[in-house]
Structures are given as structure tokens and as C-alpha cells.
Design an enzyme around this catalytic site. Structure first.
Site, short mmCIF file in Angstrom:
data_model
loop_
_atom_site.label_atom_id
_atom_site.label_comp_id
_atom_site.label_asym_id
_atom_site.label_seq_id
_atom_site.Cartn_x
_atom_site.Cartn_y
_atom_site.Cartn_z
N VAL A 82 25.18 27.17 7.37
CA VAL A 82 25.55 28.57 7.13
C VAL A 82 24.44 29.25 6.33
O VAL A 82 24.12 28.84 5.21
CB VAL A 82 26.89 28.67 6.38
CG1 VAL A 82 27.26 30.13 6.17
CG2 VAL A 82 27.99 27.95 7.15
N LYS A 83 23.87 30.26 6.94
CA LYS A 83 22.77 31.00 6.32
C LYS A 83 23.34 32.16 5.52
O LYS A 83 24.10 32.98 6.05
CB LYS A 83 21.83 31.50 7.42
CG LYS A 83 20.42 31.84 6.97
CD LYS A 83 19.59 32.11 8.21
CE LYS A 83 18.17 32.51 7.87
NZ LYS A 83 17.43 32.89 9.10
#
Length: 214
Positions: A82-83
Site C-alpha cells: 500500500v503506497k
């Protein structure tokens, strides 16, 4: 130093993966939007091509919403990362997601202090942006070296992904500066593959071979 490819273009990913040098993929909302396709559809196709970390970015700005988005992204595939943007709300989301066993990539890092805070919040990766620092007259490679030095001194396991890579020289300098990973656009990989002496050498070998057959 490992290579990720920075794109949401499936054909570019297939070409790079076929050559055997990419270990993962980074995307962002701009790259996905450029493809004109559904986010989940694109990401699922990417995970079927590359067996490595795939960064998908949240679009919310509040921690609770980022956490909810992050959980959805993480469920797409075990390789999902997850960025999350480098903000206070972003770090709050990183803390929760990390506690849940979800890998995170803190993006838009422009200082060593930001990288250190992200690492202490539990980020799996931090992504300092070279090209954008160069654009304002700063030296992005100094930043990579500073982060690498700090992480080594304190035994911090967070990995450094050099982002906003504009040309092959950036790649070499990132490797020398201690980056763990460089995420590189396909066009830069194409530049890295080529050298005029390689081309002329191939031409000479082929010419000599043809001459020998006569």
C-alpha cells in the site's frame, strides 16, 4: 540494487519482465489514470505477470480513509504494497496497516527526516524522489546517501526505493549511494539497454560471419 518498473502499462511490464531484470512494480493514481482502465483490473493483471511487490496507491488524505483503502488494496493479492503519501495522516495509517501485517511504501519523500519518521512508523519502503528534487536545484542523490547512512547506523530495516528516476546516470548514482531499489520508467530501461559500441560490435560480428561464409 534491485529494479522495480514504474508504470501501470501492462505491455511495458510484460516486456521488462520477459527480460528478467524487474523484481516488482510501482504505480500511482496518475499512471493508472493514464491507462484509462479500472484500478482493480489493472492491478490484478499486473500481479499475474510479476511475482514481486506491487505498489498500489491510496487516493484519500485522511488516516481512517487511507486505512480502509489500504485494506482493500492489500486484499487484491499477497504481493500488494500500500503506497501512502508522506503526511502526518499518512504515517498514522502506516502505523495501523503495519500492525495488521500490511506492507507499506511511503511516497513523496523529499528529506531524510521524512524518511526517518516513515521508517519509525513502520514503513516497509520509503520512496525519495530524485528528479523532482533536481528540478528545484537540490541534489536528490545526497538525500539517498543520507537516508542510507542513517538506516545503516541504526539498523533500520525499511528499504529505500529511489523514485522519480529520469535517466541512466540516476540509476548508477542511486546504486552507488546505497539505494536498495530503483523504480524506473520503461523508457529509462530502454536507454540503459543500449550502447553504440554494442550495436557496432554486433554489426561487425555479423559482417565477419557473412564474409566467412563466402
Amino acid at each position: 540494487m534491485r529494479f522495480f518498473i514504474d508504470t501501470a502499462n501492462v505491455e511495458e511490464i510484460k516486456k521488462a519482465n520477459r527480460m528478467g531484470f524487474i523484481a516488482g512494480v510501482t504505480t500511482n493514481p496518475s499512471l493508472v489514470a493514464k491507462e484509462g482502465r479500472d484500478f482493480n483490473e489493472v492491478i490484478q493483471e499486473i500481479t499475474s505477470i510479476v511475482d514481486g511487490p506491487i505498489s498500489g496507491e491510496v487516493v484519500s488524505l485522511e488516516a481512517d480513509e487511507m486505512i480502509a483503502e489500504g485494506r482493500v488494496i492489500a486484499k487484491i493479492h499477497p504481493n500488494m504494497v500500500v503506497k501512502i503519501p508522506m503526511t502526518g495522516e499518512g504515517l498514522a495509517a502506516v502505523k495501523v496497516l503495519t500492525e495488521e501485517g500490511i506492507k507499506t511504501n511511503v511516497t513523496l519523500v523529499f528529506s531524510a527526516t521524512q524518511a526517518l519518521l516513515a521508517a519509525r512508523a513502520g514503513a516497509t519502503y520509503v520512496s525519495p524522489f530524485l528528479g523532482r528534487l533536481d528540478d528545484i536545484g537540490d541534489d536528490g542523490l545526497v538525500l539517498i546517501r543520507d537516508i542510507a547512512d542513517i538506516f545503516e547506523i541504526y539498523g533500520i530495516p525499511t528499504e529505500i526505493i529511489s523514485a522519480s528516476v529520469r535517466h541512466p546516470i540516476h540509476v548508477i548514482e542511486c546504486a552507488k549511494a546505497g539505494a536498495d531499489i530503483a523504480t524506473v520508467p520503461f523508457k529509462v530501461f530502454e536507454q540503459m539497454l543500449k550502447h553504440p559500441l554494442t550495436d557496432s560490435g554486433i554489426d561487425k560480428f555479423l559482417a565477419d560471419w557473412e564474409a566467412a561464409k563466402k
